[in-house]
Every structure is written in C-alpha cells, then in structure tokens.
Design a protein around this motif. Structure first.
Motif, mmCIF file in Angstrom:
data_model
loop_
_atom_site.group_PDB
_atom_site.id
_atom_site.type_symbol
_atom_site.label_atom_id
_atom_site.label_comp_id
_atom_site.label_asym_id
_atom_site.label_seq_id
_atom_site.Cartn_x
_atom_site.Cartn_y
_atom_site.Cartn_z
ATOM 1 N N ASP A 129 1.210 36.251 -29.950
ATOM 2 C CA ASP A 129 0.135 36.631 -30.872
ATOM 3 C C ASP A 129 0.624 36.534 -32.302
ATOM 4 O O ASP A 129 1.814 36.323 -32.552
ATOM 5 N N ARG A 135 5.871 54.495 -27.521
ATOM 6 C CA ARG A 135 4.884 53.892 -28.399
ATOM 7 C C ARG A 135 5.598 53.515 -29.685
ATOM 8 O O ARG A 135 6.441 54.251 -30.174
ATOM 9 N N GLY A 136 5.295 52.327 -30.169
ATOM 10 C CA GLY A 136 6.002 51.830 -31.354
ATOM 11 C C GLY A 136 5.950 52.806 -32.512
ATOM 12 O O GLY A 136 5.058 53.652 -32.580
ATOM 13 N N TYR A 153 -2.864 44.544 -30.753
ATOM 14 C CA TYR A 153 -1.991 44.631 -31.926
ATOM 15 C C TYR A 153 -2.098 43.422 -32.848
ATOM 16 O O TYR A 153 -1.219 43.163 -33.634
ATOM 17 N N LEU A 161 3.933 48.328 -20.890
ATOM 18 C CA LEU A 161 5.077 47.430 -20.751
ATOM 19 C C LEU A 161 6.053 47.878 -19.655
ATOM 20 O O LEU A 161 6.717 47.050 -19.033
ATOM 21 N N ASN A 186 -2.245 44.007 -24.959
ATOM 22 C CA ASN A 186 -1.424 44.351 -26.130
ATOM 23 C C ASN A 186 -1.586 43.311 -27.227
ATOM 24 O O ASN A 186 -1.721 43.652 -28.407
ATOM 25 N N THR A 189 -1.167 54.279 -24.011
ATOM 26 C CA THR A 189 -0.460 55.297 -23.206
ATOM 27 C C THR A 189 1.046 55.144 -23.309
ATOM 28 O O THR A 189 1.800 56.028 -22.916
HETATM 29 P P1 ADP Z 1 0.826 50.942 -25.352
HETATM 30 O O1 ADP Z 1 0.388 49.614 -25.840
HETATM 31 O O2 ADP Z 1 -0.129 51.574 -24.434
HETATM 32 O O3 ADP Z 1 1.278 51.831 -26.465
HETATM 33 P P2 ADP Z 1 2.934 49.487 -24.112
HETATM 34 O O4 ADP Z 1 3.993 49.930 -23.196
HETATM 35 O O5 ADP Z 1 2.056 48.402 -23.666
HETATM 36 O O6 ADP Z 1 2.116 50.757 -24.469
HETATM 37 O O7 ADP Z 1 3.611 49.063 -25.465
HETATM 38 C C1 ADP Z 1 4.585 49.914 -26.051
HETATM 39 C C2 ADP Z 1 4.612 49.730 -27.537
HETATM 40 O O8 ADP Z 1 5.056 48.412 -27.873
HETATM 41 C C3 ADP Z 1 3.252 49.775 -28.188
HETATM 42 O O9 ADP Z 1 2.927 51.112 -28.507
HETATM 43 C C4 ADP Z 1 3.411 48.913 -29.409
HETATM 44 O O10 ADP Z 1 3.971 49.656 -30.473
HETATM 45 C C5 ADP Z 1 4.414 47.900 -28.995
HETATM 46 N N1 ADP Z 1 3.774 46.608 -28.607
HETATM 47 C C6 ADP Z 1 3.545 46.165 -27.355
HETATM 48 N N2 ADP Z 1 3.004 44.918 -27.377
HETATM 49 C C7 ADP Z 1 2.889 44.586 -28.679
HETATM 50 C C8 ADP Z 1 2.426 43.425 -29.373
HETATM 51 N N3 ADP Z 1 1.951 42.378 -28.735
HETATM 52 N N4 ADP Z 1 2.495 43.434 -30.725
HETATM 53 C C9 ADP Z 1 2.992 44.494 -31.380
HETATM 54 N N5 ADP Z 1 3.438 45.610 -30.799
HETATM 55 C C10 ADP Z 1 3.397 45.658 -29.479
#
Ligand code: ADP
Length: 590
Positions: free
Chosen positions: A516, A535-536, A492, A551, A488, A547
């Motif tokens: 990061d 997803r954000g 990102y 997290l 991630n 997916t």
């Molecule tokens: P995915 O990355 O596959 O979408 P995750 O469960 O890993 O699913 O993350 C869920 C959401 O959290 C992501 O879609 C993203 O919007 C946000 N996110 C996770 N990690 C980060 C990060 N390091 N920086 C920014 N946004 C993040």
C-alpha cells in the motif's frame, strides 16, 4: 615403584642372570632374548665376554628363522641344541670371538663355534617368553648333564623374573586404567552440556591412556540439524582432521559400537579385521604418519543401540602397542561418556522445556490481562450510556446509541478475532489441506473492501498471471490471511492511495504481496508487529479502530502452512507484506 625403575630393575636382573649363566655354566657368552609381539626374538641382555654385548645386544631373529632352528633342534630335556651341521642357512651366525682357539678336533663332544644351545623359558600358561642362548664353552666341549641342568635353572630364573615383572606391570596398568575410567566417569557425569562433556574428558583420557594425540567427537541432531561436538589434543599441535578421516573414523566407530569392541589400526594390522579395506587402512596410516603417530585406538561412544560418537587415540610408532586391557578400558570409557552425553542431552531438553513452559505461562497471563483490559473499556462505555439513558429517559438517545453501537461492534470484532486466534494457535487442531485458488480469495476480498476503499478514495489493484498458481492449505484460513492483510492496507492508506495485491509463482511457492501507499510503519513498531494486541504507536494509525490481533492471526496461519512472511515498510511512504506459501500446482503435488 614406578614403571621406569621397574624396567631398570628387570634389566639389572636379566644382566645378573646372563652373567651368572656364562660364569657358572662355563661359557664365554650368554644372552637373553625376549619374544616381541610380532614374533621376533630380540637380544636384551648379554653376559660373559665384554666385547659380546656391543655385538649382540638388540639383534633380532625373525620368527621364521627361529621356527626353522627349533624344527631341527635336538631336545636335551628342556634345552634345544642345534649342531652346526644342521643349522639352517637362514640362521644368523652367533658371536665369534676372534681369539677362540679352544676348538678340539676329532672329539665327538667338541663344540663347534657354529653350534647353538638354547634354553627357552615360558609363562605360566606355557607361552614362550624368550630364551637364554650360550656360546663358546670354556671347556671347548658340549656341556655336561650338570651344566645343562644349571643352564635350565638360569632359564627358569629369567622366566620367573620376567613373569613377575609382567604381572606387576599388568597390575599397575589395571590400576591406571581403572583410575582413568573412574575419573572420566566422575568428570563427565558432572557436566550438563554435551559439548562440554567432550571437552572435559580429553585431559584425563590423554594422560590415563598415554596417547600422543586424542580426538573426541560426539554427534548430535539438534532440532533435526546434524551437528558435531569435537575436542582434541595433539602433542604435535594442529589437531585438525580432514573430513575423509572423520568419515572413516565415524564408520569404524559405528561398526565398533555394534560389535561392542574398540578398534586398532597400526602398520600391517587392523583389528577387528574387515572393519576397513586395505586401502582405507593405508590411507589412515598415511594420515597418522603426518601427525607423527604410528597407530591408533578407536573406541566408540554410545548408549543403548545408538552410537553417539567416538574417541581416536594415537601413539608414536615406537610406543608400546595398545594392550587388550587398554582396548577394554577405552570401550568402557566410551560407554560411560555415552551415558553422560545422554544425561546432558536430557538435562538440556528439560531446561528448554521448562523455559518454554514458563514463557507460555507468562504469555497466557499477559493475554488474560490484555483481554480483560480490551473488553473492559467498550463494556464500561456501553454500561455508562445505558445508565445515562435510564436516568434521563426523555433525552435524545441518538448519541448514546451511536456510541453503544460502535463499542458493541468493537466487542464483536474482538471476540471474533480472539476465537480465530485461539483456533489457529491450537497445535492439536489439524490443518485440512486442499488446493486453494488464491486469486479467487484475493478477488473476493477486493470485492469485500471495495465499498470502504471507495469511501476513502483508495484504489485496489490485483495483479495475477493468466494461469494463477494454487496453494496447499485451508481455504478458510488463507481467506482470513488475505482479508487481514488487505483490510490493514486499506485501513492504513489515506486518500488517493493505491493498494496492490500481486500473485505469482516462485519455484515451488506461491508469492502473495500486499502493498500500500499508506502511513508506513516505524522501525521500532516493526519489531513488535506480530505480537498479540500490538497496535502501532503512530497516532494516525491509532485513530483507526483495530484490535491488534490481525497480524498475529496472519503470522500463525502462515506458520501452520509452513510458509514465511516478511514486511518492508517506510514511514509516510507505504508498506509491503510478502507471504510465501507451498504451491499446489507443482509436479510434486499435482
Ligand atoms: P490492528 O490493525 O487491528 O491494529 P494488526 O495486528 O492487524 O492490528 O496490526 C498491528 C499494527 O500494525 C496496527 O495497529 C498498525 O499500527 C500496524 N499496521 C498493520 N498493517 C499496516 C499497514 N498496512 N500500514 C501501516 N500500519 C500497519
């Protein structure tokens, strides 16, 4: 007939008996004394000369003096006569009429004003209840056989009156206690929360057992955390109890439950003996006196072998002592309340489980429909392009193949993540713990993401001490945790950013921070970050394939390892995930 009028009528009866005894037997004074619970004799009715009442009423003869008098007494049938010459020095002088000049000198039957004649009366079991004493015969002589017989009749009458009064009192007490126990049981059974049970029973017990203060305490152990439910009433207000008293009461309660007996503490008496040391009993009495009370009755609350709490009832020093019937009733009430508390606990547990099952069922349904949705789109795209190629086999297939490859890859990641999620969510799947070198896992992951990072112009930095700490856990799962967080961070983060992974020991934990300088996460998104398929909402983040399961997997792995995870993020600035895991290289584990 209520208790007050009952008492009055008994007093009237005793007054009549002493008047009659003085008048008919022919004495200037007759008095009825009753045996008190401490063994003293107290004069409660006086007849004959009007001045005698004021002098004698309420006078107490201590048990020892009484025993000394009875030891030297002559037996006149059921009467006891103590000639003045034999009267022990401890004996109190009787009533001396100032004008009594009837004394006959020289007659062996003459009455000496120091002579004592007593007519004891008994209960049906033969226990002495009290006695009539007479003094100063009108004849100035010791009473004749006939007079003695009449005095015996009066003593019997007094005994009968007191017995029947006591029987009535006992009956009334039994009715009162049974009604109290019944109402406490009825009220407590209808309450389905342990804390409310405790509150609901204060009033009926307080009125039914005539106490000036009442503390009801139930212990519980909710999810391993000890907790007390307390409800109290005090006629004096401010019913708070110092912790030391709570501790003593708890100890007495547990012992009382094991013995199946309630306890009584009052001046000079602790029942059952040995439940408290003398100092502890004195400590309790000192505290009681600050609340205006002189005695307490403690009844345990329990069910089966478990003591669940206790009730402490207090009474003023001059209030009637706790009777056996009251002690038994309090114990019975403690059993009923114990049953109600167990029922309430079971009900609460059932309610919690039902709502958890409902929640799990809802989550499952949501998961199914989300999985269906997530699989449908890439599959539809692949099917669409296959159809396209079938219809136009001569066309250039490059574009279709590219789209199909991308969607196949997406399906693959999805299925992969789903499988991992189901594995780390399975409570029946044991966690095989080993000593894991986290720094090695971090380096492996850094190597894995290096090509992509380089492509995106993102640097990866690893900061770890020379002797990096090790963690307890599953190597595979912890590798997955690190990969998801680092993936991630790289995904990102935009051009020129740095991803830093820091590792350090913190007490008995290993701290892993993945930070990061990427897109950051909005406050609203932070709330749902660990929810499956989330997803954000940031459009820039949505551009990046994912997916929404990464997290959720991380969070479950952390939970399985008894660890914690927290996130700190600012939109446009970057994100930092901090994970704490149990450390393996502490003295406890090494
Ligand atoms: P995915 O990355 O596959 O979408 P995750 O469960 O890993 O699913 O993350 C869920 C959401 O959290 C992501 O879609 C993203 O919007 C946000 N996110 C996770 N990690 C980060 C990060 N390091 N920086 C920014 N946004 C993040």
């Amino acid at each position: 007939m209520n208790q007050a009028s009952g008492l009055e009528s008994l007093q009237e009866l005793l007054d009549l008996v002493v008047e009659g005894a003085a008048d008919v037997v022919g004495f200037q004074v007759a008095a009825i004394s009753l045996l008190r619970s401490n063994g003293d004799m107290e004069i409660v009715a006086v007849g004959g000369h009007p001045d005698a009442t004021a002098q004698l009423i309420g006078r107490r003869t201590p048990r020892e003096s009484l025993e000394a008098e009875f030891a030297v007494a002559e037996h006149w049938g059921s009467l006891r006569f103590i000639p003045a010459a034999d009267l022990p020095t401890t004996a109190q002088t009787g009533w001396i009429a100032p004008e009594w000049d009837e004394q006959v000198i020289g007659d062996p039957d003459a009455w000496d004003p120091e002579d004592t004649l007593l007519a004891p009366f008994y209960d049906p079991t033969g226990e002495m209840l009290g006695m009539i004493s007479v003094d100063l015969p009108l004849s100035a002589k010791r009473p004749t056989q006939v007079q003695q017989g009449v005095l015996e009749v009066f003593a019997n009458q007094a005994g009968i009156a007191i017995n029947s009064f006591r029987q009535r009192q006992t009956l009334a007490e039994q009715v009162r206690l049974a009604a109290t126990a019944q109402s406490v049981a009825r009220i407590s059974q209808g309450v389905l929360e342990p804390s409310k049970v405790v509150e609901a029973i204060v009033d009926p017990i307080r009125t039914g057992l005539n106490c000036m203060g009442l503390w009801v305490r139930a212990f519980s152990n909710e999810d391993g955390a000890p907790k007390d439910h307390t409800a109290a009433y005090s006629a004096q207000g401010s019913p708070r109890t110092p912790p030391r008293m709570v501790e003593l009461a708890k100890r007495i309660g547990e012992r009382s439950w094991a013995d199946q007996a309630s306890a009584v503490v009052r001046n000079g008496m602790v029942h059952p003996a040995g439940v408290l040391s003398d100092e502890e009993a004195a400590e309790i009495l000192r505290f009681l006196s600050t609340t205006g009370a002189g005695s307490l009755l403690l009844a345990p609350i329990g069910a089966g072998t478990e003591c669940l709490g206790h009730m402490v009832l207090t009474r003023a020093e001059d209030a009637p002592p706790w009777s056996d019937a009251e002690r038994f009733a309090a114990l019975e009430i403690g059993r009923d309340v114990g049953r109600s508390i167990v029922n309430a606990r079971l009900f609460e547990l059932e309610r919690r489980m039902t709502s958890e099952l409902r929640r799990a069922d809802r989550a499952k349904t949501t998961l199914f429909s989300t999985v269906h949705h997530e699989l449908k789109n890439p599959l539809a795209s692949i099917v669409g392009h296959v159809e396209l190629l079938k219809e136009n086999p001569t066309d250039d297939a490059t574009w279709s193949l590219k789209v199909m490859a991308r969607n196949t890859h997406r399906l693959q990641s999805l299925v992969d993540d789903l499988l991992t999620l189901s594995k780390v969510s399975d409570p029946d799947r044991p966690l095989v713990r080993e000593r894991v070198d986290i720094s090695e896992l971090v380096r492996d992951a850094a190597d894995m993401f290096l090509p992509r990072a380089t492509q995106e112009d993102v640097a990866i930095e690893v900061v770890a001490p020379a002797n990096p700490p090790t963690a307890w856990g599953s190597g595979n799962e912890l590798a997955r945790l690190i990969e998801n967080l680092m993936s991630n961070a790289v995904k990102y983060t935009t051009d020129g950013g740095v991803v830093t992974v820091t590792l350090r020991p913190v007490g008995d934990k290993v701290e892993l921070v993945v930070s990061d300088q990427g897109l950051g996460i909005s406050r609203t998104d932070l709330q749902s970050l660990f929810t499956e398929f989330f997803r954000g909402t940031n459009p820039d983040a949505l551009e990046v394939p994912g997916t929404g399961l990464g997290l959720s997997i991380v969070q479950r792995i952390v939970a399985r390892h008894n660890g914690t995870i927290s996130v700190d993020s600012e939109l446009g600035k970057g994100t930092s995930f901090t994970v704490l895991l149990p450390r393996a290289d502490t003295p406890d584990h090494s």
